[in-house]
Design a protein around this motif. Structure first.
Motif, PDB file in Angstrom:
ATOM      1  N   GLY A 388      48.267 -26.002  28.598  1.00  0.00           N
ATOM      2  CA  GLY A 388      48.189 -26.071  27.145  1.00  0.00           C
ATOM      3  C   GLY A 388      48.791 -27.317  26.536  1.00  0.00           C
ATOM      4  O   GLY A 388      49.344 -27.278  25.440  1.00  0.00           O
ATOM      5  N   PHE A 389      48.671 -28.449  27.231  1.00  0.00           N
ATOM      6  CA  PHE A 389      49.137 -29.702  26.621  1.00  0.00           C
ATOM      7  C   PHE A 389      48.201 -30.086  25.484  1.00  0.00           C
ATOM      8  O   PHE A 389      46.979 -30.087  25.637  1.00  0.00           O
ATOM      9  CB  PHE A 389      49.181 -30.822  27.660  1.00  0.00           C
ATOM     10  N   GLU A 390      48.789 -30.403  24.381  1.00  0.00           N
ATOM     11  CA  GLU A 390      47.976 -30.708  23.203  1.00  0.00           C
ATOM     12  C   GLU A 390      48.218 -32.136  22.709  1.00  0.00           C
ATOM     13  O   GLU A 390      47.426 -32.711  21.986  1.00  0.00           O
ATOM     14  CB  GLU A 390      48.300 -29.693  22.094  1.00  0.00           C
ATOM     15  N   PHE A 391      49.335 -32.704  23.117  1.00  0.00           N
ATOM     16  CA  PHE A 391      49.642 -34.079  22.720  1.00  0.00           C
ATOM     17  C   PHE A 391      50.390 -34.761  23.852  1.00  0.00           C
ATOM     18  O   PHE A 391      51.201 -34.136  24.527  1.00  0.00           O
ATOM     19  CB  PHE A 391      50.485 -34.100  21.444  1.00  0.00           C
ATOM     20  N   ASP A 392      50.085 -36.046  24.050  1.00  0.00           N
ATOM     21  CA  ASP A 392      50.746 -36.814  25.095  1.00  0.00           C
ATOM     22  C   ASP A 392      51.112 -38.174  24.518  1.00  0.00           C
ATOM     23  O   ASP A 392      50.246 -39.001  24.261  1.00  0.00           O
ATOM     24  CB  ASP A 392      49.810 -36.959  26.302  1.00  0.00           C
ATOM     25  N   LEU A 393      52.393 -38.355  24.298  1.00  0.00           N
ATOM     26  CA  LEU A 393      52.864 -39.583  23.638  1.00  0.00           C
ATOM     27  C   LEU A 393      52.502 -40.835  24.435  1.00  0.00           C
ATOM     28  O   LEU A 393      52.069 -41.837  23.880  1.00  0.00           O
ATOM     29  CB  LEU A 393      54.387 -39.521  23.449  1.00  0.00           C
ATOM     30  N   LEU A 394      52.683 -40.748  25.739  1.00  0.00           N
ATOM     31  CA  LEU A 394      52.403 -41.893  26.606  1.00  0.00           C
ATOM     32  C   LEU A 394      50.947 -42.318  26.491  1.00  0.00           C
ATOM     33  O   LEU A 394      50.627 -43.489  26.303  1.00  0.00           O
ATOM     34  CB  LEU A 394      52.739 -41.524  28.051  1.00  0.00           C
ATOM     35  N   LEU A 395      50.045 -41.348  26.602  1.00  0.00           N
ATOM     36  CA  LEU A 395      48.618 -41.671  26.564  1.00  0.00           C
ATOM     37  C   LEU A 395      48.180 -42.123  25.181  1.00  0.00           C
ATOM     38  O   LEU A 395      47.372 -43.046  25.043  1.00  0.00           O
ATOM     39  CB  LEU A 395      47.800 -40.455  27.016  1.00  0.00           C
ATOM     40  N   ALA A 396      48.707 -41.478  24.166  1.00  0.00           N
ATOM     41  CA  ALA A 396      48.325 -41.846  22.803  1.00  0.00           C
ATOM     42  C   ALA A 396      48.716 -43.300  22.522  1.00  0.00           C
ATOM     43  O   ALA A 396      47.927 -44.084  21.987  1.00  0.00           O
ATOM     44  CB  ALA A 396      48.995 -40.918  21.800  1.00  0.00           C
ATOM     45  N   THR A 397      49.926 -43.655  22.942  1.00  0.00           N
ATOM     46  CA  THR A 397      50.397 -45.025  22.727  1.00  0.00           C
ATOM     47  C   THR A 397      49.528 -46.016  23.491  1.00  0.00           C
ATOM     48  O   THR A 397      49.174 -47.073  22.990  1.00  0.00           O
ATOM     49  CB  THR A 397      51.848 -45.166  23.232  1.00  0.00           C
ATOM     50  N   TYR A 398      49.207 -45.650  24.705  1.00  0.00           N
ATOM     51  CA  TYR A 398      48.404 -46.523  25.575  1.00  0.00           C
ATOM     52  C   TYR A 398      46.998 -46.727  25.019  1.00  0.00           C
ATOM     53  O   TYR A 398      46.481 -47.844  25.016  1.00  0.00           O
ATOM     54  CB  TYR A 398      48.349 -45.898  26.964  1.00  0.00           C
ATOM     55  N   ILE A 399      46.386 -45.676  24.549  1.00  0.00           N
ATOM     56  CA  ILE A 399      45.033 -45.809  24.015  1.00  0.00           C
ATOM     57  C   ILE A 399      45.053 -46.636  22.724  1.00  0.00           C
ATOM     58  O   ILE A 399      44.183 -47.477  22.498  1.00  0.00           O
ATOM     59  CB  ILE A 399      44.385 -44.425  23.772  1.00  0.00           C
ATOM     60  N   ALA A 400      46.081 -46.417  21.917  1.00  0.00           N
ATOM     61  CA  ALA A 400      46.186 -47.201  20.676  1.00  0.00           C
ATOM     62  C   ALA A 400      46.309 -48.687  20.989  1.00  0.00           C
ATOM     63  O   ALA A 400      45.730 -49.521  20.318  1.00  0.00           O
ATOM     64  CB  ALA A 400      47.376 -46.733  19.853  1.00  0.00           C
ATOM     65  N   ASN A 401      47.034 -48.995  22.031  1.00  0.00           N
ATOM     66  CA  ASN A 401      47.145 -50.390  22.462  1.00  0.00           C
ATOM     67  C   ASN A 401      47.651 -50.465  23.899  1.00  0.00           C
ATOM     68  O   ASN A 401      48.821 -50.257  24.152  1.00  0.00           O
ATOM     69  CB  ASN A 401      48.085 -51.161  21.528  1.00  0.00           C
ATOM     70  N   PRO A 402      46.761 -50.779  24.831  1.00  0.00           N
ATOM     71  CA  PRO A 402      47.136 -50.769  26.246  1.00  0.00           C
ATOM     72  C   PRO A 402      48.223 -51.782  26.585  1.00  0.00           C
ATOM     73  O   PRO A 402      48.837 -51.687  27.636  1.00  0.00           O
ATOM     74  CB  PRO A 402      45.849 -51.137  26.987  1.00  0.00           C
ATOM     75  N   SER A 403      48.461 -52.737  25.722  1.00  0.00           N
ATOM     76  CA  SER A 403      49.466 -53.733  26.074  1.00  0.00           C
ATOM     77  C   SER A 403      50.880 -53.283  25.704  1.00  0.00           C
ATOM     78  O   SER A 403      51.848 -53.935  26.040  1.00  0.00           O
ATOM     79  CB  SER A 403      49.163 -55.075  25.409  1.00  0.00           C
ATOM     80  N   SER A 404      50.994 -52.177  25.006  1.00  0.00           N
ATOM     81  CA  SER A 404      52.331 -51.695  24.684  1.00  0.00           C
ATOM     82  C   SER A 404      52.989 -51.221  25.966  1.00  0.00           C
ATOM     83  O   SER A 404      52.519 -50.307  26.609  1.00  0.00           O
ATOM     84  CB  SER A 404      52.261 -50.554  23.677  1.00  0.00           C
ATOM     85  N   SER A 405      54.059 -51.885  26.343  1.00  0.00           N
ATOM     86  CA  SER A 405      54.683 -51.529  27.622  1.00  0.00           C
ATOM     87  C   SER A 405      55.667 -50.387  27.394  1.00  0.00           C
ATOM     88  O   SER A 405      56.697 -50.547  26.775  1.00  0.00           O
ATOM     89  CB  SER A 405      55.397 -52.740  28.209  1.00  0.00           C
TER      90      SER A 405
END
Length: 874
Positions: A388-405
Motif C-alpha cells: 500500500g505505498f502511495e507516495f515515494d519521496l525518492l522517486l518523486a524527487t527523481y522524476i521531477a529532476n533526475p539530476s537532484s542528487s
DNA sequence: TATCTCACG
DNA sequence: ACGTACGTGAGATAA
C-alpha cells in the motif's frame, strides 16, 4: 541609540567585479548567475563585517553623464557590457529589494557622484561612512569619517583605504588622488592625463608641489626637459583630466541619509529569489540550524505498547537504519506520522506485534515513504511485509529532476524548502566516528524524516502534475519499485565452487604472464600501475606514446593495441590486464558478495541515472562479462536457486534503433524494421548503395558503428575512434548516412533546437532531463549537451519500455499463477529463474509481454534463451 | 579521495 | 580551434 553607520556600494562596479571574478555559472534554467552570486557573497560579507544601520547601492544612470559634455570621449573605447552580465542586472535589483537595501540612480550622474555626495553629508553629520567599490578612484573620498574599501582580488578580499593608508601607499592625501589622475590619466575611463606621465612621475610631482595647479605655477622649477615639455604642451589636458576624475560631492540628489535606514533583509523574499536562481549553498546557509537557531522541537513517542497507538488510514513512514544498504544493515525502528501524532516503533516491538504487522501489510492503509523499495526490502527481512505505498519521496524527487542528487531526506527536504530534518551525518557522525546514537535521538531523527515526507507529498505531487509526469511517477516508477524490491530480496543463487575453480585457473595463468612480462621488461614492476607501466613501456623500452592523460602516459587498451606490433610485451600485458580484471572484480569481488543464503543480492538504484535507466550496485550485476569467452564463463556461476529449475533470459533486439526509427519517423528505417531486416546490413546497403550480397563484413561493421554513433549523438571524432579511421573519413560516413536517412537528420536537428528552447528533453513517457549547458558559450559543454539531447530521449524511452514490460510481466506471472521469478534487469534484457515445466509457457508469454509493452510504429522484438546457468542462456 | 582502467548495455 | 562518442560501477594505485 547606537551610532549610525552608513555603507555605500558602487553597484555597477561591484557587479562587473563579481562577473569577471567568477566563471560563467548558469543555473538549470539557463540563466547566468555568476554576477548575482558573487555580488551576494560580497554583500553578505559586508553585512557581517560592517553591521550597517544605513545602506545604499548606487547605480550609474544611462549612457551619458555631465562628464560627457565636458569631454565627449569620456569612458570611450570601453567594451560593451557583455549580454551575460546585462541579463543579470534585473535579478540584482530584485535581490537588493528583497534585502530591503535602498537603490538610487540619478540622471546624468554616475554612482561615484551619488556616493561622493552622500559621503560628504555623512562627513558633515559626523557619522561613520564605508564606501565599497572596485574602482580605486573612490579613494579620493577617504576622510576621518569615511573609509573606502576597494576589492583586491577575487570577490571578498577588500583593501581598506583610510587617509593614513592612502598616505602610506602613495605618500599623498586622498584629495590629491584627483591630482594624480589629472596628471597620469586613467586608461579604463579614457581620461587622457599628461602624456609621458605615469604613476611614479605623478606622485613625485605631487609630493613636491601638492596639486596640479601648483605644479603649473612652478613649472619652471620642474626638473627634466622632456617632462617639462609634456606638461607645458598639455596643460589643458591636465586640468580637463583632473576635472573628469573629480567626484561630484554636490550632486542634486533627492534622498538623504535618513532615507537609507537598513531594516535587514526580508527573509522570505530573499529565499524566493535564491530559489529562483537555484543558489543552493546560500539557501542551505539560510536554513542551516546554526544560522537559524535550533530546529523546532518535536514530540516523538517511542512505542512500547503497540496496542496503544492510533493507526490511521494514511501515514508517512520511515524505516531507520544506520547504513544505506537496506539489504544488509540492521533496522533500528520505524517512525510513523500524520497530522495527529509522531511515533517511533523499535524494530523488536514491530516484530512482536501482529496488530502492527497487519496494518503494514494492509493494501488499504496508505503509506508515504522516503524510499519505498528500501522500506519494503528491509522490513521483509524482519518478517514484516509492507503493502500500500502511495507516495515515494525518492522517486518523486527523481522524476521531477533526475539530476537532484538525493543523499538523504534532509538534502531533498531542503530543496523544497523544508528544514526541520537533519542530515543523517549529523546524527550518526561520519568516517571512523560513525556510531549509533541513543534511542531518543534516533526516534527524533526518524520522526522528523517521516514528518518531512508527510509535508512534502502535496508539494511534489503538485509539481509532478504540473509537468505532466504524475503518471510516469505513479503508474510506472512506483509499481516498479515494488517489483525491484522483490527481485533484490529474491537474489541470484551463485555457485561459489564454480567461481573458485575459474579463479584458480586465472591465478595460475596470471602468475605465468607476470613472469613473462617481468622478463621482457628486464625487471619486476607493478603491471597494474599505469604510472609504472608507462615508465617501462615508454621510457625503458622506448615505445612511442600515442595518448597522454592528465597525469602521464595513457596505457589504456586502445592505445596498447596500436602498439601491439611494436613489441611482443604488449599482447602479454593486454592479456594480463584482461585476466586480472576478471580475477579481482568478478572472482574475488563477487565471491565476497555471496550471502549466507548462497545468493547475491544486488541493489537496483532507481533514482540515479540521468536517462531513466536502472543501475546496479553492491555488487553490479549489470556488467557481468559476456563479450569475451573467457569472461563469459563467469556466468556459469549464476544458477537457479531451486532444484529442477532453469535460467531463462530474454532481450530486446535493437531496441534503441527501433525507438529512434519511431521517434524520427524516418521512412527507410521504419520499413527496414517492418520488413524484419538485419538493420546493420540494411544500413550498409543504403549507405554504400549496394545490394544485400554486396555488403562485405567490413561494410556491415562500419554501418553498425555508425548506427551506434547515431544513437549516442554522432560526432566525427567519436566515430573515427571507434572505427580507427580518420576524422575526415568518419565525417564522410556520417554525411552519407544522414543523406540516406533524412528523417534521422531532421530528428537530430529538431531535438537539439527543442532542448535549446525548453531547456530540457523528454522521453516518450515524459521523463525529463534538463540540459542547462545547451546554451553555453563553451564549445565542449554545449556539444556535450547537444549529444545528450540526441541520446537521452532514445536511451530513456528504451528504459521506459523495459520498465513497463517488467510491470506487465510481474502482473502476468501473477495472473497465470506461475512460480517463475524475475531476477535481474540488464537495460534491455530480463533474467528469470523458472521451474522446468513453466519454460514452454515463458517462451510464449515473455516475448509477448515485452513486445507489447509500448506500441511503436515499428515492431518491438524480444528473443529468449534458457539453460542450467546464466552462461547457457545464449 | 582522485584518477585510470575496464566490465556491461 | 576547440577535444568527445551515450549511460553506468568497481578495483587498484597513488597521493
Amino acid at each position: 541609540m547606537t551610532k549610525k553607520k552608513i555603507v555605500l556600494l558602487d553597484g555597477n562596479s561591484l557587479a562587473y567585479r563579481a562577473f569577471f571574478a567568477l566563471p560563467l555559472l548558469t543555473n538549470d534554467t539557463g540563466i547566468h548567475t555568476n554576477a548575482v552570486y558573487g555580488f551576494t557573497m560580497m554583500l553578505q560579507n559586508i553585512l557581517a563585517d560592517e553591521k550597517p544601520t544605513h545602506m545604499l547601492v548606487a547605480w550609474d544612470a544611462g549612457k551619458t553623464t555631465f562628464r560627457h559634455s565636458t569631454f565627449s570621449e569620456y569612458k570611450g573605447g570601453r567594451q560593451k557590457t557583455p549580454p551575460e552580465l546585462s541579463e543579470q542586472f534585473p535579478y540584482l535589483r530584485k535581490l537588493l529589494d528583497a534585502y530591503q537595501i535602498t537603490q538610487y540612480e540619478l540622471d546624468q550622474y554616475e554612482a561615484d557622484d551619488i556616493i561622493g555626495t552622500l559621503s560628504k553629508s555623512g562627513d558633515e553629520e559626523g557619522v561613520e561612512v564605508v564606501i565599497i567599490s572596485g574602482d580605486k578612484d573612490l579613494t579620493q573620498l577617504a576622510s576621518d569619517h569615511t573609509t573606502v574599501c576597494i576589492t583586491r582580488k577575487g570577490i571578498t578580499d577588500l583593501e581598506k583605504y583610510t587617509p593614513e593608508h592612502v598616505m602610506e601607499k602613495y605618500g599623498i592625501t586622498p584629495p590629491q588622488i584627483i591630482d594624480m589622475k589629472g596628471l597620469m590619466g586613467d586608461a579604463s575611463d579614457n581620461i587622457p592625463g599628461v602624456p609621458g606621465v605615469g604613476e611614479k612621475t605623478a606622485l613625485k610631482l605631487l609630493k613636491e608641489y601638492g596639486t596640479v595647479e601648483k605644479v603649473y605655477e612652478s613649472l619652471d622649477s620642474v626638473s627634466g626637459k622632456k617632462l617639462k615639455e609634456n606638461l607645458t604642451e598639455n596643460e589643458e589636458l591636465a586640468y580637463l583630466s583632473k576635472k573628469l576624475a573629480t567626484i561630484e560631492v554636490d550632486a542634486p540628489i533627492t534622498i538623504s541619509i535618513d532615507d537609507l535606514a537598513y531594516p535587514g533583509p526580508d527573509e522570505e523574499n530573499v529565499k524566493t529569489i535564491y530559489e529562483e536562481l537555484k543558489f543552493k549553498s546560500l539557501l542551505d546557509k539560510m536554513e542551516s540550524p546554526t544560522e537559524n537557531g535550533p530546529i523546532a522541537e518535536i514530540d516523538v513517542q517511542i512505542v512500547a505498547n503497540p496496542e496503544a497507538i492510533d493507526l490511521a488510514d494514511e501515514m508517512a513512514i520511515h524505516v531507520e537504519m544506520m547504513d544505506e544498504n537496506y539489504l544488509s544493515t540492521e533496522v533500528t525502528g520505524v517512525s510513523m506520522t500524520d497530522d495527529e501524532q509522531t511515533v517511533f516503533i523499535p524494530i523488536g516491538v514491530l516484530q512482536q506485534s501482529d496488530r502492527l504487522k497487519e496494518w503494514f501489510s494492509d493494501e488499504a492503509k496508505k503509506k508515504y515513504a522516503t524510499d519505498s523499495k528500501a522500506a519494503y526490502a528491509s522490513l521483509l527481512r524482519y518478517g514484516v511485509e509492507v503493502n500500500g505505498f502511495e507516495f515515494d519521496l525518492l522517486l518523486a524527487t527523481y522524476i521531477a529532476n533526475p539530476s537532484s542528487s538525493y543523499t538523504d531526506v534532509a538534502s531533498v527536504a531542503k530543496e523544497f524548502n523544508y528544514s526541520d530534518v537533519q542530515p543523517d551525518e549529523a546524527v550518526y557522525g561520519k568516517g571512523a566516528k560513525k556510531a549509533l546514537p541513543e534511542e531518543k535521538v534516533l526516534a527524533d531523527h526518524a520522526g522528523r524524516k517521516a514528518q518531512a515526507v508527510w509535508k512534502l507529498r502535496p508539494v511534489l505531487e503538485e509539481k509532478l502534475r504540473e509537468n505532466d509526469q504524475f503518471e510516469l511517477y505513479h503508474e510506472l516508477e512506483m509499481p516498479l519499485a515494488n517489483i525491484l524490491g522483490k527481485m533484490e530480496s529474491t537474489g541470484v543463487k551463485t555457485d561459489l565452487g564454480i567461481l573458485q575453480q575459474i579463479g584458480l585457473q586465472l591465478s595460475t595463468r596470471l602468475t605465468e604472464l607476470e613472469s613473462i612480462i617481468y622478463e621482457m621488461a628486464g625487471q619486476p614492476f607493478n603491471i597494474n600501475s599505469p604510472k609504472q607501466l608507462g615508465e617501462i613501456l615508454f621510457e625503458k623500452i622506448g615505445l612511442t606514446p600515442i595518448k597522454k592523460t592528465k597525469t602521464g602516459y595513457s596505457t589504456a587498451a586502445d592505445v596498447l593495441e596500436k602498439l601491439e606490433s611494436e613489441h611482443e610485451i604488449i599482447s602479454f600485458i593486454l592479456t594480463y590486464r584482461q585476466l586480472g580484471k576478471l580475477n579481482s572484480t568478478y572472482i574475488e569481488g563477487l565471491s565476497k558478495e555471496i550471502h549466507e543464503d548462497g545468493k547475491i543480492h544486488t541493489r537496483f538504484q532507481q533514482a540515479l541515472t540521468q536517462t531513466g535507466r536502472l543501475s546496479s550496485i553492491n555488487p553490479n550485476l549489470q556488467n557481468i562479462p559476456i563479450r569475451l569467452e573467457e569472461g563469459r564463463k563467469i556466468r556459469a556461476a549464476f544458477v537457479p536457486s531451486e532444484p529442477g529449475w532453469l535460467m531463462f533470459a530474454a532481450d530486446y533486439s535493437q531496441i534503441e534503433l527501433r525507438v529512434l526509427a519511431h521517434m524520427s519517423q524516418d521512412e527507410k528505417m521504419i520499413s527496414a524494421f517492418r520488413e524484419g531486416e538485419d538493420i546493420h546490413t540494411k544500413t550498409a546497403m543504403d549507405v554504400f548503395g549496394v545490394d544485400k550480397d554486396g555488403v562485405s563484413s567490413d561494410m556491415r561493421r562500419t554501418a553498425k558503428a555508425v548506427n551506434f554513433g547515431i544513437v549516442y549523438g554522432i560526432s566525427d571524432y567519436g566515430l573515427s575512434q571507434s572505427l580507427n579511421i580518420t576524422r575526415k573519413e568518419a565525417g564522410k560516413f556520417i554525411d552519407t548516412y544522414l543523406k540516406t536517412f533524412p528523417g534521422v537528420k531532421q530528428y537530430m536537428e529538431d531535438i537539439v533546437s527543442e532542448a535549446k528552447m525548453k531547456g530540457y528533453v523528454v522521453t516518450m513517457m515524459n521523463r525529463r532531463r534538463y540540459l542547462p549547458d545547451i546554451t553555453s558559450s563553451n564549445f565542449n559543454l554545449r556539444s556535450f549537451a547537444e549529444r545528450t539531447a540526441m541520446n537521452t530521449p532514445i536511451q530513456g524511452t528504451a528504459a521506459d519500455i523495459i520498465k513497463k514490460a517488467m510491470i506487465d510481466m510481474d502482473a502476468r506471472l501473477k495472473d497465470e499463477n506461475m512460480q517463475t521469478r524475475m531476477l535481474l534487469q540488464v537495460h534491455d534484457e530480463l533474467i528469470f529463474e523458472a521451474p522446468e515445466e513453466e519454460i514452454e509457457k515463458l517462451k510464449k508469454i515473455v516475448p509477448e509481454v515485452m513486445e507489447s509493452a509500448l506500441s511503436l510504429d515499428v515492431p518491438l522484438k524480444a528473443e529468449w534463451a534458457y539453460g542450467h546457468s546464466w552462461y547457457e542462456t545464449k
